[in-house]
Write a protein that holds these residues in place. Sequence first.
Motif, PDB file in Angstrom:
ATOM      1  N   ALA A 229       0.826  -1.211   0.000  1.00 25.33           N
ATOM      2  CA  ALA A 229       0.000   0.000   0.000  1.00 25.33           C
ATOM      3  C   ALA A 229       0.860   1.262   0.000  1.00 25.33           C
ATOM      4  CB  ALA A 229      -0.922  -0.015   1.212  1.00 25.33           C
ATOM      5  N   ILE A 230       1.901   1.274   0.826  1.00 24.80           N
ATOM      6  CA  ILE A 230       2.761   2.462   0.925  1.00 24.80           C
ATOM      7  C   ILE A 230       3.466   2.738  -0.392  1.00 24.80           C
ATOM      8  CG2 ILE A 230       4.857   3.361   2.007  1.00 24.80           C
ATOM      9  CD1 ILE A 230       3.941   1.881   4.578  1.00 24.80           C
ATOM     10  N   PHE A 231       4.073   1.694  -0.981  1.00 20.46           N
ATOM     11  CA  PHE A 231       4.782   1.891  -2.245  1.00 20.46           C
ATOM     12  C   PHE A 231       3.817   2.264  -3.374  1.00 20.46           C
ATOM     13  CE2 PHE A 231       8.089  -1.161  -0.419  1.00 20.46           C
ATOM     14  CZ  PHE A 231       8.893  -0.117   0.006  1.00 20.46           C
ATOM     15  N   GLY A 232       2.603   1.704  -3.355  1.00 18.44           N
ATOM     16  CA  GLY A 232       1.614   2.045  -4.368  1.00 18.44           C
ATOM     17  C   GLY A 232       1.188   3.494  -4.280  1.00 18.44           C
ATOM     18  N   LEU A 233       0.960   3.974  -3.047  1.00 11.82           N
ATOM     19  CA  LEU A 233       0.564   5.376  -2.866  1.00 11.82           C
ATOM     20  C   LEU A 233       1.710   6.328  -3.228  1.00 11.82           C
ATOM     21  CD1 LEU A 233      -1.379   5.033   0.513  1.00 11.82           C
ATOM     22  CD2 LEU A 233      -2.365   5.502  -1.746  1.00 11.82           C
ATOM     23  N   LEU A 234       2.934   5.938  -2.884  1.00 11.49           N
ATOM     24  CA  LEU A 234       4.077   6.771  -3.255  1.00 11.49           C
ATOM     25  C   LEU A 234       4.278   6.820  -4.768  1.00 11.49           C
ATOM     26  CD1 LEU A 234       6.692   5.790  -0.504  1.00 11.49           C
ATOM     27  CD2 LEU A 234       5.411   7.930  -0.707  1.00 11.49           C
ATOM     28  N   THR A 235       3.922   5.731  -5.451  1.00 10.40           N
ATOM     29  CA  THR A 235       4.031   5.713  -6.913  1.00 10.40           C
ATOM     30  C   THR A 235       3.183   6.823  -7.535  1.00 10.40           C
ATOM     31  OG1 THR A 235       4.404   3.319  -6.905  1.00 10.40           O
ATOM     32  CG2 THR A 235       3.726   4.303  -8.988  1.00 10.40           C
ATOM     33  N   ALA A 236       2.003   7.052  -6.945  1.00  8.56           N
ATOM     34  CA  ALA A 236       1.115   8.103  -7.464  1.00  8.56           C
ATOM     35  C   ALA A 236       1.738   9.494  -7.346  1.00  8.56           C
ATOM     36  CB  ALA A 236      -0.221   8.062  -6.737  1.00  8.56           C
TER      37      ALA A 236
ATOM     38  N   SER B 176       5.025  10.077  -7.834  1.00 10.58           N
ATOM     39  CA  SER B 176       6.324  10.042  -8.515  1.00 10.58           C
ATOM     40  C   SER B 176       6.585  11.344  -9.285  1.00 10.58           C
ATOM     41  CB  SER B 176       6.381   8.865  -9.492  1.00 10.58           C
ATOM     42  OG  SER B 176       6.189   7.654  -8.818  1.00 10.58           O
ATOM     43  N   PRO B 177       7.727  12.002  -9.005  1.00 18.06           N
ATOM     44  CA  PRO B 177       8.033  13.249  -9.716  1.00 18.06           C
ATOM     45  C   PRO B 177       8.637  13.037 -11.097  1.00 18.06           C
ATOM     46  CG  PRO B 177       9.727  12.802  -8.095  1.00 18.06           C
ATOM     47  CD  PRO B 177       8.688  11.718  -7.935  1.00 18.06           C
ATOM     48  N   ASN B 178       9.187  11.846 -11.347  1.00 19.07           N
ATOM     49  CA  ASN B 178       9.809  11.569 -12.648  1.00 19.07           C
ATOM     50  C   ASN B 178       9.756  10.073 -12.933  1.00 19.07           C
ATOM     51  OD1 ASN B 178      12.180  10.324 -11.308  1.00 19.07           O
ATOM     52  ND2 ASN B 178      12.670  12.442 -10.726  1.00 19.07           N
ATOM     53  N   TYR B 179      10.243   9.698 -14.120  1.00 14.91           N
ATOM     54  CA  TYR B 179      10.153   8.301 -14.547  1.00 14.91           C
ATOM     55  C   TYR B 179      10.965   7.373 -13.655  1.00 14.91           C
ATOM     56  CZ  TYR B 179      11.042   4.036 -17.146  1.00 14.91           C
ATOM     57  OH  TYR B 179      11.171   2.717 -17.494  1.00 14.91           O
TER      58      TYR B 179
ATOM     59  N   TYR C  52       9.296   6.667 -10.459  1.00 13.96           N
ATOM     60  CA  TYR C  52       8.154   5.798 -10.768  1.00 13.96           C
ATOM     61  C   TYR C  52       8.609   4.344 -10.943  1.00 13.96           C
ATOM     62  CZ  TYR C  52       4.512   3.590 -13.605  1.00 13.96           C
ATOM     63  OH  TYR C  52       3.575   2.713 -14.104  1.00 13.96           O
ATOM     64  N   ALA C  53       9.681   4.150 -11.735  1.00 16.38           N
ATOM     65  CA  ALA C  53      10.167   2.790 -12.004  1.00 16.38           C
ATOM     66  C   ALA C  53      10.647   2.113 -10.723  1.00 16.38           C
ATOM     67  CB  ALA C  53      11.299   2.847 -13.031  1.00 16.38           C
ATOM     68  N   ALA C  54      11.381   2.863  -9.876  1.00 14.82           N
ATOM     69  CA  ALA C  54      11.895   2.281  -8.629  1.00 14.82           C
ATOM     70  C   ALA C  54      10.749   1.875  -7.694  1.00 14.82           C
ATOM     71  CB  ALA C  54      12.812   3.288  -7.934  1.00 14.82           C
ATOM     72  N   LEU C  55       9.738   2.734  -7.591  1.00 12.49           N
ATOM     73  CA  LEU C  55       8.609   2.430  -6.712  1.00 12.49           C
ATOM     74  C   LEU C  55       7.774   1.272  -7.242  1.00 12.49           C
ATOM     75  CD1 LEU C  55       7.596   6.079  -5.785  1.00 12.49           C
ATOM     76  CD2 LEU C  55       8.376   4.314  -4.182  1.00 12.49           C
ATOM     77  N   ARG C  56       7.673   1.142  -8.557  1.00 10.18           N
ATOM     78  CA  ARG C  56       6.945   0.004  -9.125  1.00 10.18           C
ATOM     79  C   ARG C  56       7.661  -1.305  -8.806  1.00 10.18           C
ATOM     80  NH1 ARG C  56       2.464  -0.804  -9.408  1.00 10.18           N
ATOM     81  NH2 ARG C  56       2.406  -2.097 -11.283  1.00 10.18           N
ATOM     82  N   LEU C  57       8.997  -1.275  -8.838  1.00 10.68           N
ATOM     83  CA  LEU C  57       9.756  -2.475  -8.508  1.00 10.68           C
ATOM     84  C   LEU C  57       9.577  -2.840  -7.033  1.00 10.68           C
ATOM     85  CD1 LEU C  57      13.069  -1.863 -10.496  1.00 10.68           C
ATOM     86  CD2 LEU C  57      11.075  -3.203 -11.167  1.00 10.68           C
ATOM     87  N   LEU C  58       9.582  -1.842  -6.161  1.00 12.49           N
ATOM     88  CA  LEU C  58       9.376  -2.094  -4.734  1.00 12.49           C
ATOM     89  C   LEU C  58       7.954  -2.591  -4.469  1.00 12.49           C
ATOM     90  CD1 LEU C  58      11.246   0.994  -3.230  1.00 12.49           C
ATOM     91  CD2 LEU C  58      11.973  -1.406  -3.153  1.00 12.49           C
ATOM     92  N   THR C  59       6.991  -2.063  -5.218  1.00 14.91           N
ATOM     93  CA  THR C  59       5.617  -2.559  -5.096  1.00 14.91           C
ATOM     94  C   THR C  59       5.544  -4.026  -5.499  1.00 14.91           C
ATOM     95  OG1 THR C  59       4.755  -0.357  -5.634  1.00 14.91           O
ATOM     96  CG2 THR C  59       3.216  -2.192  -5.805  1.00 14.91           C
ATOM     97  N   GLY C  60       6.237  -4.371  -6.576  1.00 11.93           N
ATOM     98  CA  GLY C  60       6.276  -5.765  -7.011  1.00 11.93           C
ATOM     99  C   GLY C  60       6.894  -6.672  -5.964  1.00 11.93           C
ATOM    100  N   PHE C  61       7.948  -6.195  -5.298  1.00 19.44           N
ATOM    101  CA  PHE C  61       8.622  -6.994  -4.270  1.00 19.44           C
ATOM    102  C   PHE C  61       7.669  -7.332  -3.125  1.00 19.44           C
ATOM    103  CE2 PHE C  61      10.979  -7.255  -0.275  1.00 19.44           C
ATOM    104  CZ  PHE C  61      11.908  -8.237  -0.570  1.00 19.44           C
ATOM    105  N   SER C  62       6.880  -6.346  -2.694  1.00 17.02           N
ATOM    106  CA  SER C  62       5.977  -6.570  -1.562  1.00 17.02           C
ATOM    107  C   SER C  62       4.702  -7.297  -1.965  1.00 17.02           C
ATOM    108  CB  SER C  62       5.627  -5.238  -0.902  1.00 17.02           C
ATOM    109  OG  SER C  62       5.089  -4.332  -1.847  1.00 17.02           O
ATOM    110  N   THR C  63       4.212  -7.037  -3.177  1.00 17.38           N
ATOM    111  CA  THR C  63       2.950  -7.635  -3.621  1.00 17.38           C
ATOM    112  C   THR C  63       3.092  -9.126  -3.899  1.00 17.38           C
ATOM    113  OG1 THR C  63       2.297  -5.532  -4.614  1.00 17.38           O
ATOM    114  CG2 THR C  63       1.112  -7.485  -5.361  1.00 17.38           C
ATOM    115  N   GLY C  64       4.293  -9.568  -4.246  1.00 22.63           N
ATOM    116  CA  GLY C  64       4.495 -10.946  -4.672  1.00 22.63           C
ATOM    117  C   GLY C  64       4.127 -12.002  -3.656  1.00 22.63           C
ATOM    118  N   SER C  65       4.052 -11.628  -2.382  1.00 26.50           N
ATOM    119  CA  SER C  65       3.790 -12.630  -1.347  1.00 26.50           C
ATOM    120  C   SER C  65       2.419 -12.489  -0.700  1.00 26.50           C
ATOM    121  CB  SER C  65       4.862 -12.530  -0.256  1.00 26.50           C
ATOM    122  OG  SER C  65       4.848 -11.231   0.298  1.00 26.50           O
TER     123      SER C  65
END
Length: 411
Positions: free
Chosen positions: A40-47, A49-52, A55-68
Amino acid sequence: MVSLARFFFFLFAGAGVFGHLSDSFLGRKGSLQVACFLSAIFGLLTALSPNYWAYAALRLLTGFSTGSVGLCSFVLATEPIGPSRRGAAGMSTFYFFSGGIAALAGVAALFQSSWRALYVFTSLPSLAFALAVLPFVSESPRWFLVRHRAHDALRVLRDIASKNGRVFPDGVTLKLDDDVEEDDENVDKNNKVEEQERNSASDSSILDVFRSRTTRARLVLSVLINLLCSVVYYGLSLNVVNLKTNLYVSVAINSLAEMPAYLLTALLLDRFGRKPLGIGTMLLSGAFCIAGSLIVPGAGAGGAMRIVRMGCGVVGIFGMAATYNLLFIYTAELFPTVVRNAALGCTSQASQMGAILAPLVVVLGERVPFAVFGVSGIVGGLLVFYLPETMNKPLYDTMAGLEEGEKTVLK
């Protein structure tokens, strides 16, 4: 598609890390809480994102947490269930997954003008679940037992019985499946050995799965089957871009096509067993994908042929959705409690690897992806032949208990 593959790679990493933590000190519930909050935190921070690159780093962190999230919640929900109801209960959890995908198609269509609003909207359910639902969910009694907290396991079981209007008998004690009755003269002699075995039981890891010939073969087969299944499942979901139809409608149809598969599998699972259904659903999906690869839309009837090919894809995802979720139940029953989440994490990593490969297959054109999915489904179905049946068998708690139980079955 490359960015999507990177996202799935971090899902791959997260599944392994949280799978191990779930078997160790964090437990099923603790790991799920951490994963939901981080997602949830990484997803909200993605919204925000000031630049690409942010955005890309936060999407990867979201993937890391969502996977489980799905992995931990599935094990937490099914471990307390007995053999007679485990299949139906396990399959019922996946209706929510497909319903969420169908709802996501509608939500994405509404937020086409604002991707930031879409990320906020899709991140809030995870936070709401962690705050409003998880505090009222009990930890798995099996996890308590293998951590030598039998009193906590009994407390959870009494609470379950009370809420179901049942009376939990007095004087009940719990023990691991590798506990044996000892003669009085042998107790003192074996105390030190037993203590060492108990400590090793609670500290088991994926390495212990590879040390045992029985579980090693099961894990290798499960990894290969999950990999092939995931290539087809995610590939057919992503292949809507090659169908030349409305993207949102196609995603919704694919997700809704999964629900009858869950119902049919739940009805047949305890009648025919895990193994025959796994073989049948994978071969069904593979056959229709092969048929889809042979359809060539012509100049005159191109639209009709595309609909026919989409139909092949829908049947393909129908079969593979049944397999994909059946494998969760099947894999959980193949391994004991002390390494169950670690093993599921490993097979989940294989699934995410298949999800990484799926976008790379989809870009190969209109017909080639169907052919690849067809071959993958057929090969996966043949590999299921080598797994043992687990219907109506107990969920073992320790590696020693599984080994002893399998020897008894072979006798």
